[in-house]
Design a protein around this motif. Structure first.
Motif, short mmCIF file in Angstrom:
data_model
loop_
_atom_site.label_atom_id
_atom_site.label_comp_id
_atom_site.label_asym_id
_atom_site.label_seq_id
_atom_site.Cartn_x
_atom_site.Cartn_y
_atom_site.Cartn_z
N TYR B 234 0.83 -1.20 0.00
CA TYR B 234 0.00 0.00 0.00
C TYR B 234 0.88 1.26 0.00
N ALA B 235 1.94 1.23 0.77
CA ALA B 235 2.84 2.38 0.86
C ALA B 235 3.49 2.66 -0.50
N ARG B 236 3.90 1.62 -1.19
CA ARG B 236 4.51 1.83 -2.51
C ARG B 236 3.51 2.47 -3.46
N GLU B 237 2.28 1.99 -3.38
CA GLU B 237 1.23 2.52 -4.24
C GLU B 237 1.06 4.03 -4.04
N ARG B 238 1.16 4.47 -2.80
CA ARG B 238 0.97 5.91 -2.56
C ARG B 238 2.31 6.63 -2.38
N ASP B 239 3.43 5.99 -2.84
CA ASP B 239 4.75 6.62 -2.82
C ASP B 239 5.18 7.04 -1.42
N LEU B 240 4.92 6.18 -0.46
CA LEU B 240 5.34 6.45 0.92
C LEU B 240 6.55 5.59 1.25
N PRO B 241 7.73 6.19 1.38
CA PRO B 241 8.91 5.38 1.68
C PRO B 241 8.86 4.87 3.13
N ILE B 242 9.27 3.63 3.30
CA ILE B 242 9.38 3.05 4.64
C ILE B 242 10.85 2.71 4.89
N ILE B 243 11.35 3.15 6.03
CA ILE B 243 12.74 2.86 6.40
C ILE B 243 12.71 2.13 7.73
N ALA B 244 13.29 0.94 7.73
CA ALA B 244 13.18 0.10 8.92
C ALA B 244 14.53 -0.19 9.55
N VAL B 245 14.54 -0.18 10.89
CA VAL B 245 15.64 -0.78 11.64
C VAL B 245 15.12 -2.12 12.16
N LYS B 246 15.83 -3.17 11.84
CA LYS B 246 15.49 -4.48 12.41
C LYS B 246 16.69 -4.91 13.24
N ALA B 247 16.59 -4.75 14.55
CA ALA B 247 17.70 -5.11 15.42
C ALA B 247 17.64 -6.61 15.72
N GLY B 248 18.70 -7.10 16.38
CA GLY B 248 18.81 -8.54 16.54
C GLY B 248 19.31 -9.16 15.26
N ARG B 249 20.30 -8.48 14.64
CA ARG B 249 20.86 -8.98 13.38
C ARG B 249 21.80 -10.14 13.64
N SER B 250 22.43 -10.11 14.81
CA SER B 250 23.46 -11.10 15.13
C SER B 250 22.92 -12.07 16.16
N GLU B 251 23.69 -13.12 16.41
CA GLU B 251 23.26 -14.09 17.42
C GLU B 251 23.17 -13.43 18.79
N SER B 252 24.19 -12.64 19.15
CA SER B 252 24.15 -11.97 20.47
C SER B 252 22.97 -11.01 20.53
N GLY B 253 22.74 -10.32 19.42
CA GLY B 253 21.65 -9.36 19.40
C GLY B 253 20.30 -10.05 19.55
N GLN B 254 20.15 -11.21 18.91
CA GLN B 254 18.89 -11.93 19.02
C GLN B 254 18.66 -12.43 20.44
N LYS B 255 19.76 -12.83 21.07
CA LYS B 255 19.65 -13.27 22.47
C LYS B 255 19.19 -12.11 23.34
N ALA B 256 19.81 -10.95 23.12
CA ALA B 256 19.44 -9.77 23.90
C ALA B 256 17.99 -9.38 23.61
N ALA B 257 17.57 -9.54 22.35
CA ALA B 257 16.19 -9.17 22.00
C ALA B 257 15.19 -10.04 22.72
N SER B 258 15.51 -11.33 22.85
CA SER B 258 14.52 -12.20 23.47
C SER B 258 14.35 -11.86 24.94
N SER B 259 15.39 -11.31 25.58
CA SER B 259 15.20 -10.89 26.96
C SER B 259 14.66 -9.47 27.04
N HIS B 260 14.59 -8.78 25.91
CA HIS B 260 14.05 -7.43 25.92
C HIS B 260 12.53 -7.45 25.80
N THR B 261 12.03 -8.08 24.75
CA THR B 261 10.58 -8.12 24.58
C THR B 261 10.06 -9.54 24.44
#
Lengths: 694, 694
Positions: B234-261
């Motif tokens: 839908y965003a592409r259709e209306r020319d709305l750019p979306i910029i995402a941060v997806k943390a937990g890219r690494s193994e350590s980061g994913q471990k930290a993420a699971s204890s975060h949320t």
């Protein structure tokens, strides 16, 4: 510091040829700066049109001065600059800083004028800085033979940093960025076209200023690698970190560089290897160059990489953990006792494992930082500390966090950096002298740089003993033939494949019997360095009859090609675990350079190679091999045994020593493939090509 | 926007359970913010201990309110939070924002309580935000059911940016960074543990706000990829750019993420492919997320990558050229007429080729920028413009440079960015609305992102037509045997090697004659998916007798292994130019995912692969292949012909369609090697392994 450099960096008298009353003009600025920043020596404005400049007596010419000044700045341009240099040389000036541009950077004609200028200077024993330079500035003495606008924009303060740069703009930028961080800068020198004095010369001089604790270089070419190497060695000895920007990394950049200062291109991978070898840390731009300045100036030289992250945001813990993996700063495994201790100080839902999430509970208990830090500090697993505060403000006692952090740093001496993008949060930490960054990338990048650079600076460089030059076979062709090339390697202690050079079909038959089937039969002629392109390599030759037939065919083919019939090689077919390549060449700037990498047919296409600069030892080669993309194969995967990396490393060292010992008689050595066997099984060179030097 | 989301983002009435008089407390802030920022609806403080809170009548409970509020914030913690949610559900509240933490992020017990809370809410038709969330804020309406400190630190202003984030800290950081750049922000929403409402839900809602022109997301896991994909479409259709941060890219980061949320890990390469596929631009952190905001909001959607660099510093030209190569923004080749025009406006020693070095002559002629820009603008080779001013200040008419730049931008509509690290130099450009950065890396990074993201947003996604599920062979084992696997591929239109499944030595003899020598003989059993590990693959089988003998040996070996004796395959030996691998699997989160890469024995060790998310077409595969490290081999090197990349791409599409059509009946397909021939010679699959789905 040599006398000549002393005359430039610490002159007792400075003449300004083209002096101006207007302090915003190039001819006005140096006089203004020197008077303003406490230069204790004598300043001689040269301007025949004026009696006085900026309150100082003005002179009509260099000849009219009461003494020969140590340093003269040549502000006037074109032919007048050339004349001024001649007059300076005649008057006995020791150093001339030529600001004028339009010389070497604009083409051959300019280069000729520039060369003549240097000849004039040298004949009189005068050193020349520039042309096309912004000049020199020493805020330790106030001797400022430079005109940078930046000294107005950002007021100077003497301090522990030295900057030496080909570009005036980049020296000013580094200066401005450092001063903006509150750091003092003593030396800001630009070399411009480097017609005489190079960055290496000034780096050598500045490295000998005992008050300088951090040295920043900007280069577009490395004109004098030998002196830069000696400077780096001296700097390592006195624990002076050097951080260099070498621009012109790309083809487009090198093209732009040649029109900027008329400099020659350096092969960029070799530049990387050169810097690494000499313990100089390379970064991309002046921003990256100043990033870790505070951390270096703290005197931190950490050896361990194990990181502890503390944050008041769970997301920052996640992103910090991600970044720690990217920067190879593994999260320290805290001892159970530490974790229990930390847990007892945190609210129940906070995380007492590393990364330590002290959560927004910090808002209600400002003492949490001060409580947690000492609990973690006692853990021997922790080498480095990172405090990440992505959000704070009203309600948070940031002053207390900063005080607690500083106390922690003082008591442990361990590096601790902070990320806080809000000025209000960063300021108290900065005031406490804690290196503080806007994000985890910069903060952890700094810590990683510090550890890696420290390791480079402390790595021993063991010189190779002087060696006898290898005997070159008679002849004058560009290339030795394969038999000669293999023989030269064998003489250097490199294992080469069992082979015979045959001059008749009968010899080929006998050779096959001797080396055993299956064998390789390949024509041997210095005139045909790339045999397989001409169909002159036959694999899997099984019988003596086939070998004889192949001899005849290849022998005839050599004649067809008009190539010298130097023989046909019959060599054993060998199998190993993996094929590598080793190359060595004399770089026109850096001298002997060695390359090792994934071998086989696609070496050029896939470029999975590492560069080494002599002298190096086996462990350096092993470390280089671990940077290859095929590194996972070294230890053995999918049931393969580990490779004999040590044996390969010895071959690489031997080939490096061989080209170095040849003293220019060998232009290049190309060894591909080197067949590497399982650990303990050694390696064997299957093909080699040695090129004669000029 | 659905009614339920409308009740949260645009409520008419908001209750705050745990309301406080103290505006610095979590229970005080939302009421303070709503009153301060013009919320037009009704605010109901709930605090049984008070008559009045911040000048508003306070109520003892949700039940005591005069109406069921659209939205209730649950500030109270622990059991009280659970009670409050139940009371909200009972009272008919539409949306509850649960701020309290200590639920899903602390372990199984907390997850159970969290689930029960959601069950209560759902049963009453109430949506739940959080728990463990900082809340929601809509500065378009003043509905601020959130407590971020940042709204005090950096005053809000309504504007075109929406932020949706799992983490309250990261939403606040992105908000603060955007506001610090002078940009208005409308939506600042955090989802915390996402027990019910996810980032995807809120992103969908915010994307439907027509005033939002840029959408920033922060995620630690992608809980609802299907809705995120629809939002992106839908965003592409209306020319709305979306910029995402997806943390937990690494193994350590994913471990930290699971204890975060308490969130589950996503395979990071697949996350990359998912974002790319849906035209969402992924960056590392909130700093990178806001970097290009001004450029997006300018409406620039450039299609060409050819760059013009203009600087007053030669060194900056060099470094800009280096950076242009790194960012794949080739320097535009200016036409001779353009160069002549530019040259006529510059002093003699300046450079009229791109990068254009206008030199320090800018100091004496402030009109140079205004002169040069239009001269370059007329050149059709120029897509993007970069002005790099590393040094300016007193004596430079920066205001004029900025005005000239803005006029240039208005007249051409072409993207132009500036690098200037000095605040005094950057400010006039920023005041003119020109995106201005501290260095060339950020400036060119922005341009490169803009072009690449525009291309991703405009790329057509053609859905795969519905397809009949492939017939699964009978049986219940985890794996199909090789013959079944190859048959399934062949039925899907994939070329597979000529082979016969033999059940006797005689059949093996005949098969060898049929497929021709040399052949491969390999045992076939669903119980032995990895044949070569058991010595059950024989290559180069030359005679029918050998084939018969191998049949007997392998047949017996299957029995020894206790494996089903399903046959022995005799297949043609085939040669090609290069071996690739194609894999497909059902990702537990993203569904069908396809991988293509360098094949052979070392696939896992060398990981030279690219990931594709369906639906994709042949050109997408070809583009993915060009990201491989072996990409140089695709075009043919060292005398090799170019590879039949198109045929390989078709196989990858066919395998993707096959696993997608199976609707879960196939868990994975592993095809290695796919032998790829010279262009026109096609490809052939030599081995395949299909795994049944659950």
């Amino acid at each position: 510091m040599s006398d000549l450099l002393e005359s430039a960096l610490n002159p007792q008298s400075v003449a300004v040829i083209g002096a101006s009353e207007n302090i915003h003009k190039i001819g006005g600025r140096p006089i203004y700066y020197m008077q303003k920043h406490g230069f204790g020596g004598r300043i001689y404005p040269i301007n025949p049109a004026r009696e006085e400049v900026q309150g100082l007596k003005s002179y009509a010419s260099i000849a009219a001065l009461p003494e020969a000044p140590d340093l003269a700045m040549v502000i006037v341009g074109g032919d007048k600059a050339v004349d001024a240099v001649a007059q300076c040389a005649a008057r006995g000036v020791k150093s001339a800083v030529v600001v004028a541009s339009g010389f070497g950077e604009v083409g051959e004609e300019g280069r000729a004028v520039q060369r003549a200028m240097v000849d004039t200077a040298r004949a009189a024993g005068m050193r020349l800085y520039g042309p096309n330079t912004q000049g020199l500035a020493n805020f330790g003495t106030g001797a400022i033979a430079g005109f940078s606008t930046m000294f107005v924009e950002v007021p100077p303060a003497d301090g522990p940093v030295g900057i030496v740069s080909q570009s005036g703009g980049m020296s000013a930028m580094a200066y401005g960025l450092l001063r903006g961080r509150g750091l003092g800068v003593r030396h800001v020198h630009a070399t411009g076209n480097e017609a005489d004095i190079t960055v290496s010369d000034l780096a050598w001089a500045v490295a000998h200023d005992p008050d300088v604790k951090l040295l920043l270089l900007y280069l577009e070419n490395i004109a004098n690698p030998e002196l830069l190497a000696r400077t780096a060695a001296y700097a390592r000895e006195r624990d002076l970190p050097i951080i260099a920007v070498k621009a012109g990394r790309s083809e487009s950049g090198q093209k732009a560089a040649s029109s900027h200062t008329g400099s020659l291109a350096n092969e960029d991978r070799t530049v990387d290897a050169f810097f690494r070898h000499h313990g100089i840390w390379r970064v991309r731009d002046p921003h990256a160059q100043v990033l870790a300045a505070e951390a270096y100036l703290k005197g931190w030289r950490p050896e361990g990489r194990r990181l502890v992250i503390i944050s008041n945001s769970g997301a920052s813990c996640v992103m910090g953990a991600d970044a720690s993996e990217e920067f190879a700063l593994p999260l320290a495994e805290l001892a159970p006792a530490t974790r229990a201790d930390v847990a007892s100080r945190l609210p129940g839902f906070a995380t007492a494992v590393n990364p330590i999430d002290i959560t927004a509970a910090l808002l209600s208990n400002s003492g949490l930082f001060g409580d947690v830090l000492p609990a973690v500090a006692q853990d021997p697993a922790a080498d480095l500390f990172f405090i990440n505060i992505p959000v704070a403000g009203a309600g948070y006692d940031v002053e207390a966090f900063a005080r607690d952090t500083a106390a922690f740093e003082r008591s442990t001496g361990k590096p601790v950096v902070v990320a806080a993008w809000q000025d209000s949060v960063a300021a108290p930490f900065k005031a406490q002298g804690i290196p503080t960054y806007v994000n985890e990338n910069d903060a952890l990048g700094t810590l990683a740089q510090l550890v890696s650079h420290t390791a480079l600076m402390r790595k021993a460089v063991v010189p190779w003993p002087a060696a006898t030059a290898p005997a070159m076979p008679p002849g004058t062709g560009q290339f030795l033939n394969e038999a000669q090339s293999l023989a030269m390697l064998a003489a250097a202690g490199v294992p080469v494949v069992a082979h015979r050079l045959c001059r008749s079909a009968k010899e080929a038959e006998d050779a096959l019997t001797a080396v055993g089937a299956p064998a390789v039969v390949k024509a041997c002629s210095g005139d045909v360095p790339h045999k397989s392109e001409h169909g002159l390599v036959a694999l899997n030759v099984g019988t003596a009859v086939d070998a004889a037939a192949l001899f005849e065919r290849q022998w005839a083919k050599l004649a067809d090609l008009g190539a010298a019939q130097e023989g046909v090689i019959v060599a054993a077919m060998r199998r190993g675990q993996h094929e590598f390549m080793v190359g060595a060449r004399i770089d026109p700037v850096f001298g002997p350079v060695v390359v090792v990498g994934d071998g086989g047919k696609y070496v050029e296409a896939l470029q999975d190679v590492a560069v080494l600069v002599p002298p190096f030892a086996s462990p350096d080669v092993t470390a280089a091999l671990r940077t290859l993309r095929i590194a996972p194969l070294l230890e053995g995967v999918r049931g393969d045994p580990p490779l004999d990396v040590d044996a390969l490393a010895e071959v690489v060292v031997a080939i490096g020593k061989l080209i170095a010992a040849a003293g220019g008689a060998i232009a290049s050595i190309d060894v591909n493939p080197v067949l590497v066997g399982a650990r303990g099984d050694g390696v064997v060179v299957l093909d080699a090509l040695v090129e004669r030097g000029g």
